[in-house]
Design an enzyme around this catalytic site. Structure first.
Site, PDB file in Angstrom:
ATOM      1  N   ASP A 197       1.051  -1.248   0.031  1.00  0.00           N
ATOM      2  CA  ASP A 197       0.049  -0.126   0.060  1.00  0.00           C
ATOM      3  C   ASP A 197       0.894   1.151   0.098  1.00  0.00           C
ATOM      4  O   ASP A 197       2.146   0.932   0.258  1.00  0.00           O
ATOM      5  CB  ASP A 197      -0.906  -0.036   1.161  1.00  0.00           C
ATOM      6  CG  ASP A 197      -1.548   1.356   1.557  1.00  0.00           C
ATOM      7  OD1 ASP A 197      -2.427   1.428   0.448  1.00  0.00           O
ATOM      8  OD2 ASP A 197      -1.453   1.743   2.643  1.00  0.00           O
ATOM      9  N   PHE A 198       0.428   2.390  -0.433  1.00  0.00           N
ATOM     10  CA  PHE A 198       0.954   3.811  -0.466  1.00  0.00           C
ATOM     11  C   PHE A 198       1.118   4.480   0.861  1.00  0.00           C
ATOM     12  O   PHE A 198       2.029   4.547   1.803  1.00  0.00           O
ATOM     13  CB  PHE A 198       0.677   4.473  -1.806  1.00  0.00           C
ATOM     14  CG  PHE A 198       1.556   5.469  -1.925  1.00  0.00           C
ATOM     15  CD1 PHE A 198       2.931   5.410  -2.490  1.00  0.00           C
ATOM     16  CD2 PHE A 198       1.105   6.965  -1.591  1.00  0.00           C
ATOM     17  CE1 PHE A 198       3.635   6.518  -2.464  1.00  0.00           C
ATOM     18  CE2 PHE A 198       2.129   7.837  -2.147  1.00  0.00           C
ATOM     19  CZ  PHE A 198       3.224   7.738  -2.436  1.00  0.00           C
ATOM     20  N   ASP A 199      -0.017   5.093   0.960  1.00  0.00           N
ATOM     21  CA  ASP A 199      -0.094   5.926   2.195  1.00  0.00           C
ATOM     22  C   ASP A 199      -0.197   5.414   3.430  1.00  0.00           C
ATOM     23  O   ASP A 199      -1.083   4.389   3.616  1.00  0.00           O
ATOM     24  CB  ASP A 199      -1.312   6.958   1.910  1.00  0.00           C
ATOM     25  CG  ASP A 199      -1.350   7.999   0.882  1.00  0.00           C
ATOM     26  OD1 ASP A 199      -0.897   9.000   1.034  1.00  0.00           O
ATOM     27  OD2 ASP A 199      -1.913   7.210  -0.362  1.00  0.00           O
ATOM     28  N   ASP A 202      -1.821  -0.911   5.599  1.00  0.00           N
ATOM     29  CA  ASP A 202      -2.082  -0.204   7.092  1.00  0.00           C
ATOM     30  C   ASP A 202      -3.771  -0.168   7.468  1.00  0.00           C
ATOM     31  O   ASP A 202      -3.854   0.314   8.400  1.00  0.00           O
ATOM     32  CB  ASP A 202      -1.373   1.272   7.245  1.00  0.00           C
ATOM     33  CG  ASP A 202      -1.937   2.320   6.323  1.00  0.00           C
ATOM     34  OD1 ASP A 202      -1.992   2.283   5.016  1.00  0.00           O
ATOM     35  OD2 ASP A 202      -2.704   3.113   6.961  1.00  0.00           O
TER      36      ASP A 202
HETATM   37 MG   LIG Z   1      -2.653   3.052   3.626  1.00  0.00          MG
END
Ligand SMILES: [Mg+2]
Length: 245
Positions: free
Chosen positions: A5-7, A194
């Protein structure tokens, strides 16, 4: 296959989502890993795929799965959920009607995010707010009833999104199948995330691979890392322990 995932996973959250870019050390680690034989890298996010590519700034062949996997930009091919463009047209049609209906109401405005539209009424007077909401329901109800769009309700915000059953877990399966098609190899997936939406990916992978939740949220993932800084350490460990070409 390392999917992340990124953010909140690869990058720390910022107050302004526009300000989030992959840091130089993390970009270099991912770039190195993407060049390693037998290693596949992918980034999965709620952002648009093109936005993700820009924020990662990698030249290497990497998978970018945007819109929670509804659009995937791969090294030699891509994928878009078939209903997406029809649903966007429908949302834009609804957006046009709502904008027209609320134009005489100061304080009410429609935010148009292309694939979603959000009515904001926080700044409107109570009678204007009521009138704006009435127009919204009148114009959105047919699509909501038909199940083509869904409503996400926030504090003084009514957001309409395409109702398509495709999630990050489906994206993981699509990427796995694409890697097998390209390289004729079965992959072992590793997934880091996350967010609650990453649980779909954890579920899709199950015991076949390694799933890592980043942060303290309860999760079905098998492993846990505290924060994106720990993810960076993991990437550096992988750089140090995998074989260069
Ligand atoms: Mg995220």
């Amino acid at each position: 296959m390392l999917l992340t995932d990124f953010d909140g996973t690869l990058c720390e959250f910022q107050t302004e989502p526009e300000a989030v870019f992959l840091s130089d050390p993390r970009r270099m680690a991912l770039a190195t890993l993407a060049r390693r034989p037998g290693l596949i890298i992918g980034v999965v996010s709620g952002r648009r795929a093109a936005d993700l590519r820009r924020r990662c700034g990698l030249d290497e062949p990497v998978y970018y799965a945007g819109l929670h996997g509804m659009e995937i930009d791969g090294p030699d091919t891509g994928f878009t959920v078939p209903q997406l463009s029809a649903r966007r047209d429908l949302l834009q049609e609804i957006a046009g009607s709502i904008t027209e209906a609320i134009s005489p109401l100061p304080g009410a405005f429609l935010e148009n995010k292309d694939l979603s539209v959000a009515l904001h009424v926080r700044a409107a007077s109570p009678p204007d707010r009521e009138q704006a909401e009435r127009a919204f329901w009148l114009l959105a109800t047919p699509a909501l009833d038909a199940g083509t769009v869904r409503l996400q309700r926030g504090e003084c915000v009514f957001e309409l999104l395409p109702d398509i059953s495709w999630n990050k877990g489906d994206a993981v399966r699509w990427i796995e199948a694409d890697v097998t098609r390209r390289l004729g190899a079965v992959v072992q997936p590793v997934y880091l995330g996350d967010d609650r939406t990453d649980e779909h990916a954890f579920e899709a992978i199950g015991q076949r691979g390694i799933t890592v939740i980043v942060g303290r949220r309860p999760s079905r993932a098998s492993r846990r890392l505290p924060d994106p800084a720990a993810v960076e350490q993991l990437l550096n460990r992988l750089v140090a322990t995998t074989k260069a070409p």
